[in-house]
Scaffold this motif. Structure first.
Motif, PDB file in Angstrom:
ATOM      1  N   UNK A 167      23.238  19.185-137.307  1.00  0.00           N
ATOM      2  CA  UNK A 167      22.558  20.248-138.049  1.00  0.00           C
ATOM      3  C   UNK A 167      21.970  19.706-139.342  1.00  0.00           C
ATOM      4  N   UNK A 168      20.794  20.198-139.716  1.00  0.00           N
ATOM      5  CA  UNK A 168      20.105  19.707-140.905  1.00  0.00           C
ATOM      6  C   UNK A 168      20.973  19.798-142.156  1.00  0.00           C
ATOM      7  N   UNK A 169      21.781  20.866-142.246  1.00  0.00           N
ATOM      8  CA  UNK A 169      22.619  21.034-143.436  1.00  0.00           C
ATOM      9  C   UNK A 169      23.741  20.008-143.516  1.00  0.00           C
TER      10      UNK A 169
ATOM     11  N   UNK B 121      18.522  15.333-150.057  1.00  0.00           N
ATOM     12  CA  UNK B 121      17.501  16.321-149.728  1.00  0.00           C
ATOM     13  C   UNK B 121      16.393  15.648-148.924  1.00  0.00           C
ATOM     14  N   UNK B 122      15.602  16.460-148.241  1.00  0.00           N
ATOM     15  CA  UNK B 122      14.467  15.998-147.442  1.00  0.00           C
ATOM     16  C   UNK B 122      14.821  14.856-146.487  1.00  0.00           C
ATOM     17  N   UNK B 123      15.797  15.056-145.591  1.00  0.00           N
ATOM     18  CA  UNK B 123      16.123  14.003-144.614  1.00  0.00           C
ATOM     19  C   UNK B 123      14.930  13.750-143.694  1.00  0.00           C
ATOM     20  N   UNK B 124      14.701  12.500-143.297  1.00  0.00           N
ATOM     21  CA  UNK B 124      13.554  12.184-142.440  1.00  0.00           C
ATOM     22  C   UNK B 124      13.666  12.758-141.025  1.00  0.00           C
ATOM     23  N   UNK B 125      14.881  13.100-140.609  1.00  0.00           N
ATOM     24  CA  UNK B 125      15.110  13.709-139.294  1.00  0.00           C
ATOM     25  C   UNK B 125      16.524  14.276-139.311  1.00  0.00           C
ATOM     26  N   UNK B 126      16.972  14.756-138.166  1.00  0.00           N
ATOM     27  CA  UNK B 126      18.371  15.159-138.057  1.00  0.00           C
ATOM     28  C   UNK B 126      19.110  14.248-137.083  1.00  0.00           C
ATOM     29  N   UNK B 127      18.565  13.039-136.884  1.00  0.00           N
ATOM     30  CA  UNK B 127      19.179  12.063-135.989  1.00  0.00           C
ATOM     31  C   UNK B 127      20.095  11.160-136.810  1.00  0.00           C
ATOM     32  N   UNK B 128      21.400  11.310-136.593  1.00  0.00           N
ATOM     33  CA  UNK B 128      22.390  10.638-137.432  1.00  0.00           C
ATOM     34  C   UNK B 128      22.968   9.409-136.743  1.00  0.00           C
ATOM     35  N   UNK B 129      23.263   8.406-137.552  1.00  0.00           N
ATOM     36  CA  UNK B 129      23.902   7.182-137.058  1.00  0.00           C
ATOM     37  C   UNK B 129      25.390   7.440-136.847  1.00  0.00           C
ATOM     38  N   UNK B 130      25.890   7.048-135.686  1.00  0.00           N
ATOM     39  CA  UNK B 130      27.296   7.199-135.322  1.00  0.00           C
ATOM     40  C   UNK B 130      27.927   5.808-135.223  1.00  0.00           C
ATOM     41  N   UNK B 131      29.240   5.734-135.264  1.00  0.00           N
ATOM     42  CA  UNK B 131      29.945   4.469-135.430  1.00  0.00           C
ATOM     43  C   UNK B 131      29.937   3.469-134.302  1.00  0.00           C
ATOM     44  N   UNK B 132      28.765   3.202-133.739  1.00  0.00           N
ATOM     45  CA  UNK B 132      28.576   2.139-132.756  1.00  0.00           C
ATOM     46  C   UNK B 132      27.268   1.431-133.071  1.00  0.00           C
TER      47      UNK B 132
END
Length: 296
Positions: free
Chosen positions: A165-167, A196-207
């Motif tokens: 989620x963006x938040x 603020x202003x994230x470039x996307x909502x694609x987050x890096x996960x621990x791999x």
């Protein structure tokens, strides 16, 4: 064709303060999820992906973690005598052969980037994986195995990613991508915990599967967010230099076992997935929900 990925770094030097007082004497990585410690899930995933050398970045107070991988002749003999073959097989699965495993001390808590950098002499000029045991991923095909197969096609560096989620983007490293659909997306930039202003909502996960050049960038990286050396900053440098970096949307469910809520969620999910536990656990959970509903 990219070199095969046969080495993995496991950063396990953290204090686990969110799980105090338990982690006062028990390393967080050997806290049990159902009946296996977190580190065992990470090891099993790495083995399934073809990892042959396991590099643990540890700290003072982690001797119990190191002992976990030792052989236990007395316990093995007792299980053999009692004919407990299933337990014996589970015990033997925890063993690591001599030469497979290495321990390196991180003397100061300077962030994930610094922890990864501690393993550079053992990595040499080969691509390598990084696995964060806090992130437990339930998947039909282990997450790192999915990534190794993708890396054979993409080369360069590959980071596991999922949509959030963006938040909640301020809690993650966030990818700036080319917007493509599908499992692999080309990464144009990375921002660590954007306020603020994230470039996307694609987050890096621990791999991660990383180019050995990332180690050079870590040597040059200054302290970033939180006053720590951020791994995302070193990967971002790869992007700046034009090296290929991809985000990989893995198939599976990730549980944040670095938080109490996530650990509890994973315990319930993994328990319900066990044929020997699911019926009793499902009945218990239904009773709990019914009691709470009646109280309202």
């Amino acid at each position: 064709m990219p070199k095969p990925v046969t080495k993995a770094i496991f950063p396990v030097a953290g204090l686990g303060t969110r799980f105090l007082p338990a982690t006062k004497s028990v390393p967080k990585e050997i806290m049990t999820l159902v009946d296996r410690p977190l580190i065992q899930y990470a090891i099993d995933e790495a083995r399934a992906a073809g990892i042959e050398e396991f590099i643990f970045v540890t700290a003072r107070g982690k001797s119990a973690l190191e002992d976990y991988f030792d052989h236990s002749p007395e316990l093995e003999r007792a299980l053999e005598e009692k004919g407990k073959d299933d337990l014996l097989a589970a015990l033997r699965n925890t063993y690591m052969e001599s030469g497979q495993i290495a321990y390196i001390r991180q003397h100061k808590a300077m962030g994930l980037g610094d922890a990864v950098r501690c393993g550079r002499r053992l990595i040499g000029d080969e691509p390598f994986a990084v696995i964060l045991p806090d992130d437990v991923i339930a998947a039909e095909e282990p997450c790192l195995k999915q990534m190794v197969e993708a890396h054979a096609e993409t080369g360069g560096s590959l980071v596991a990613a999922m949509e959030v989620p963006t938040e909640k983007t301020s809690a993650y490293g966030i990818l700036d991508t080319d917007g493509a659909e599908g499992a692999c997306v080309r990464v144009r930039g990375m921002v660590e915990k954007p306020k603020e202003n994230p470039p996307s909502n694609l987050a890096v996960i621990g791999r991660y599967i990383l180019s050995p050049a990332v180690m050079d960038h870590l040597d040059e990286t200054q302290k970033g967010t939180g006053g720590e050396i951020q791994l995302t900053d070193a990967i971002a440098r790869e992007i700046e230099l034009g090296a290929p970096v991809h985000g990989f949307r893995f198939k599976g469910q990730r549980y944040d076992c670095g938080s109490k809520a996530g650990f509890l969620q994973a315990t319930v999910a993994f328990g319900l997935d066990r044929p020997d536990l699911r019926d009793e656990l499902r009945e218990f959970l239904a009773d709990i929900v019914a009691v709470q509903a009646a109280a309202q």
